[in-house]
Design a protein around this motif. Sequence first.
Motif, PDB file in Angstrom:
ATOM      1  N   LYS A   1       8.592   9.544   9.598  1.00  0.00           N
ATOM      2  CA  LYS A   1       8.414   9.992   8.245  1.00  0.00           C
ATOM      3  C   LYS A   1       7.778   8.869   7.660  1.00  0.00           C
ATOM      4  O   LYS A   1       8.651   7.807   7.380  1.00  0.00           O
ATOM      5  CB  LYS A   1       9.555  10.761   7.651  1.00  0.00           C
ATOM      6  CG  LYS A   1      10.270  11.809   8.372  1.00  0.00           C
ATOM      7  CD  LYS A   1      11.243  12.677   7.573  1.00  0.00           C
ATOM      8  CE  LYS A   1      12.338  11.837   8.037  1.00  0.00           C
ATOM      9  NZ  LYS A   1      13.667  12.286   7.399  1.00  0.00           N
ATOM     10  N   ILE A   2       6.569   8.768   7.166  1.00  0.00           N
ATOM     11  CA  ILE A   2       6.002   7.607   6.541  1.00  0.00           C
ATOM     12  C   ILE A   2       5.230   7.964   5.198  1.00  0.00           C
ATOM     13  O   ILE A   2       4.647   8.981   5.007  1.00  0.00           O
ATOM     14  CB  ILE A   2       4.829   7.173   7.365  1.00  0.00           C
ATOM     15  CG1 ILE A   2       5.440   6.609   8.889  1.00  0.00           C
ATOM     16  CG2 ILE A   2       4.101   5.762   6.853  1.00  0.00           C
ATOM     17  CD1 ILE A   2       4.433   6.431   9.990  1.00  0.00           C
ATOM     18  N   ILE A   3       5.428   7.239   4.272  1.00  0.00           N
ATOM     19  CA  ILE A   3       4.776   7.283   2.967  1.00  0.00           C
ATOM     20  C   ILE A   3       4.055   5.997   2.506  1.00  0.00           C
ATOM     21  O   ILE A   3       4.505   4.956   2.784  1.00  0.00           O
ATOM     22  CB  ILE A   3       5.870   7.699   1.738  1.00  0.00           C
ATOM     23  CG1 ILE A   3       6.299   9.237   1.902  1.00  0.00           C
ATOM     24  CG2 ILE A   3       5.182   7.536   0.400  1.00  0.00           C
ATOM     25  CD1 ILE A   3       7.450   9.685   1.040  1.00  0.00           C
ATOM     26  N   ARG A   4       2.987   6.254   2.339  1.00  0.00           N
ATOM     27  CA  ARG A   4       2.178   4.971   1.633  1.00  0.00           C
ATOM     28  C   ARG A   4       2.292   5.145   0.196  1.00  0.00           C
ATOM     29  O   ARG A   4       2.038   6.143  -0.418  1.00  0.00           O
ATOM     30  CB  ARG A   4       0.616   4.788   1.978  1.00  0.00           C
ATOM     31  CG  ARG A   4       0.380   4.346   3.442  1.00  0.00           C
ATOM     32  CD  ARG A   4      -1.082   4.165   3.407  1.00  0.00           C
ATOM     33  NE  ARG A   4      -1.390   2.985   2.739  1.00  0.00           N
ATOM     34  CZ  ARG A   4      -3.111   2.727   2.722  1.00  0.00           C
ATOM     35  NH1 ARG A   4      -3.916   3.491   3.518  1.00  0.00           N
ATOM     36  NH2 ARG A   4      -3.321   1.770   2.352  1.00  0.00           N
ATOM     37  N   ALA A   5       2.706   4.078  -0.505  1.00  0.00           N
ATOM     38  CA  ALA A   5       2.912   3.970  -2.059  1.00  0.00           C
ATOM     39  C   ALA A   5       2.037   2.832  -2.626  1.00  0.00           C
ATOM     40  O   ALA A   5       2.224   1.722  -1.709  1.00  0.00           O
ATOM     41  CB  ALA A   5       4.384   4.110  -2.281  1.00  0.00           C
ATOM     42  N   MET A   6       1.540   2.846  -3.475  1.00  0.00           N
ATOM     43  CA  MET A   6       1.027   1.797  -4.208  1.00  0.00           C
ATOM     44  C   MET A   6       1.225   1.683  -5.849  1.00  0.00           C
ATOM     45  O   MET A   6       0.641   2.101  -6.494  1.00  0.00           O
ATOM     46  CB  MET A   6      -0.684   2.205  -4.202  1.00  0.00           C
ATOM     47  CG  MET A   6      -1.436   1.073  -4.661  1.00  0.00           C
ATOM     48  SD  MET A   6      -0.978  -0.644  -3.843  1.00  0.00           S
ATOM     49  CE  MET A   6      -1.531  -0.238  -2.042  1.00  0.00           C
TER      50      MET A   6
ATOM     51  N   ALA B   1      -9.353   3.681  -4.182  1.00  0.00           N
ATOM     52  CA  ALA B   1      -9.801   3.945  -5.600  1.00  0.00           C
ATOM     53  C   ALA B   1      -8.512   3.788  -6.249  1.00  0.00           C
ATOM     54  O   ALA B   1      -8.696   3.090  -7.329  1.00  0.00           O
ATOM     55  CB  ALA B   1     -10.277   5.287  -5.530  1.00  0.00           C
ATOM     56  N   VAL B   2      -7.202   4.074  -5.899  1.00  0.00           N
ATOM     57  CA  VAL B   2      -6.015   3.771  -6.577  1.00  0.00           C
ATOM     58  C   VAL B   2      -5.937   2.439  -6.545  1.00  0.00           C
ATOM     59  O   VAL B   2      -5.509   1.831  -7.480  1.00  0.00           O
ATOM     60  CB  VAL B   2      -4.875   4.471  -5.773  1.00  0.00           C
ATOM     61  CG1 VAL B   2      -3.429   3.984  -6.373  1.00  0.00           C
ATOM     62  CG2 VAL B   2      -5.148   5.904  -5.932  1.00  0.00           C
ATOM     63  N   VAL B   3      -6.071   1.721  -5.432  1.00  0.00           N
ATOM     64  CA  VAL B   3      -5.887   0.071  -5.539  1.00  0.00           C
ATOM     65  C   VAL B   3      -6.872  -0.244  -6.578  1.00  0.00           C
ATOM     66  O   VAL B   3      -6.578  -1.428  -7.435  1.00  0.00           O
ATOM     67  CB  VAL B   3      -6.176  -0.402  -4.024  1.00  0.00           C
ATOM     68  CG1 VAL B   3      -6.232  -1.945  -4.274  1.00  0.00           C
ATOM     69  CG2 VAL B   3      -5.132  -0.013  -3.133  1.00  0.00           C
TER      70      VAL B   3
ATOM     71  N   GLY C   1      -3.527  -0.319  -8.840  1.00  0.00           N
ATOM     72  CA  GLY C   1      -2.684  -1.295  -8.052  1.00  0.00           C
ATOM     73  C   GLY C   1      -3.146  -2.761  -8.429  1.00  0.00           C
ATOM     74  O   GLY C   1      -2.332  -3.669  -8.539  1.00  0.00           O
ATOM     75  N   SER C   2      -4.727  -2.989  -8.602  1.00  0.00           N
ATOM     76  CA  SER C   2      -4.999  -4.360  -8.939  1.00  0.00           C
ATOM     77  C   SER C   2      -5.325  -4.488 -10.563  1.00  0.00           C
ATOM     78  O   SER C   2      -5.500  -5.720 -10.866  1.00  0.00           O
ATOM     79  CB  SER C   2      -6.415  -4.544  -8.103  1.00  0.00           C
ATOM     80  OG  SER C   2      -6.177  -4.975  -7.087  1.00  0.00           O
ATOM     81  N   ALA C   3      -5.263  -3.252 -11.177  1.00  0.00           N
ATOM     82  CA  ALA C   3      -5.755  -3.204 -12.501  1.00  0.00           C
ATOM     83  C   ALA C   3      -5.140  -4.385 -13.562  1.00  0.00           C
ATOM     84  O   ALA C   3      -5.804  -4.679 -14.542  1.00  0.00           O
ATOM     85  CB  ALA C   3      -5.683  -1.889 -13.141  1.00  0.00           C
ATOM     86  N   PRO C   4      -3.604  -4.458 -13.355  1.00  0.00           N
ATOM     87  CA  PRO C   4      -3.292  -5.277 -14.498  1.00  0.00           C
ATOM     88  C   PRO C   4      -3.786  -6.700 -14.451  1.00  0.00           C
ATOM     89  O   PRO C   4      -3.744  -7.282 -15.683  1.00  0.00           O
ATOM     90  CB  PRO C   4      -1.505  -5.516 -13.745  1.00  0.00           C
ATOM     91  CG  PRO C   4      -1.403  -4.397 -13.000  1.00  0.00           C
ATOM     92  CD  PRO C   4      -2.610  -3.845 -12.473  1.00  0.00           C
TER      93      PRO C   4
ATOM     94  N   ALA D   1     -11.350  -1.874  -4.334  1.00  0.00           N
ATOM     95  CA  ALA D   1     -11.472  -0.576  -3.399  1.00  0.00           C
ATOM     96  C   ALA D   1     -12.178  -0.952  -2.002  1.00  0.00           C
ATOM     97  O   ALA D   1     -11.492  -0.783  -0.748  1.00  0.00           O
ATOM     98  CB  ALA D   1     -12.210   0.729  -4.091  1.00  0.00           C
ATOM     99  N   LYS D   2     -13.102  -1.880  -2.224  1.00  0.00           N
ATOM    100  CA  LYS D   2     -13.842  -2.083  -0.841  1.00  0.00           C
ATOM    101  C   LYS D   2     -12.872  -2.886  -0.179  1.00  0.00           C
ATOM    102  O   LYS D   2     -12.904  -2.943   1.117  1.00  0.00           O
ATOM    103  CB  LYS D   2     -15.238  -2.827  -1.283  1.00  0.00           C
ATOM    104  CG  LYS D   2     -16.126  -3.242  -0.129  1.00  0.00           C
ATOM    105  CD  LYS D   2     -17.522  -4.013  -0.405  1.00  0.00           C
ATOM    106  CE  LYS D   2     -18.064  -4.561   0.700  1.00  0.00           C
ATOM    107  NZ  LYS D   2     -19.314  -5.101   0.457  1.00  0.00           N
TER     108      LYS D   2
END
Length: 270
Positions: free
Chosen positions: A114-119, A167-169, A173-176, A260-261
């Motif tokens: 059972k795996i979850i990726r969280a950002m 896109a989330v990253v 994720g990096s936006a701060p 994102a890239k």
Amino acid sequence: MRHTIGFYGAGNMAQAMIAGLLNAGFYQKEEIYVYNHRYEPTLKKVEEEYEVRAISEEKTLFEQTDLIIFAVKPAVLTQVLPQIKKYLTKEHLLISVAAGVSIRQIAALTGPQKIIRAMPNTPATIQQAMSSISPNELVPSEQTQFVVEVFNSFGKAKVVSEEVIDAVVGVSGSAPAYVYLFIEALADGAVSEGLARADAYEFAAQAVLGAAKMVAETGKHPGELKDEVTSPKGTTIAAVKALEENNFRADVMKAVEAAAKKNHEMSKDT
């Protein structure tokens, strides 16, 4: 079902999440186990500051907890997963916050789990994180919901497809870091106009905080809110024009795309 929780890694992101969990009262300090790969002083610091259960053997982490958050760098994650595979059972729920390592790559190193990726992002420290939650098909819906509640305890969490995690990253994720640069630039401009440095940071930070809450809480489109404060021939429209003339929006979009890239490229390298 309430899970026992363990952190594999004790760096900045792990500390932000631990602080958020404790500040929210979602877990008590004696309920949180932490193991740090290789670097003992970091583990000691976390133990002293947060009074959580610091453990020196990774085997103990998997014996004592069933929800494991891997808060390590991508290269470390791919190194340690084959080593800890022998400790895993079907009861373990693995959560990775490492950028650029896909669920498919994790499963290839651990076998069916059972795996979850969280950002999440670092405002978790003050319970203001924004986190994405992407489970694989083996995670029951009730466990996904529990993980959402865990991440909601130090901010806000949303279940999204792993397909959009790049896109989330870029946008969260990096936006701060982008926002810190923006606040610093705002303050520099104010200092240039004569405001004291400490006051400039206070005015800039509160302006950004207030504007963000207006978007989050009113439900209005950002463009509509912008129009509400841009009077004809006023100060705000003059500033907006200056930003547009210097490609402000295009540059921000490029920053999101660059993050994102990079995340996508990292997933190919690991």
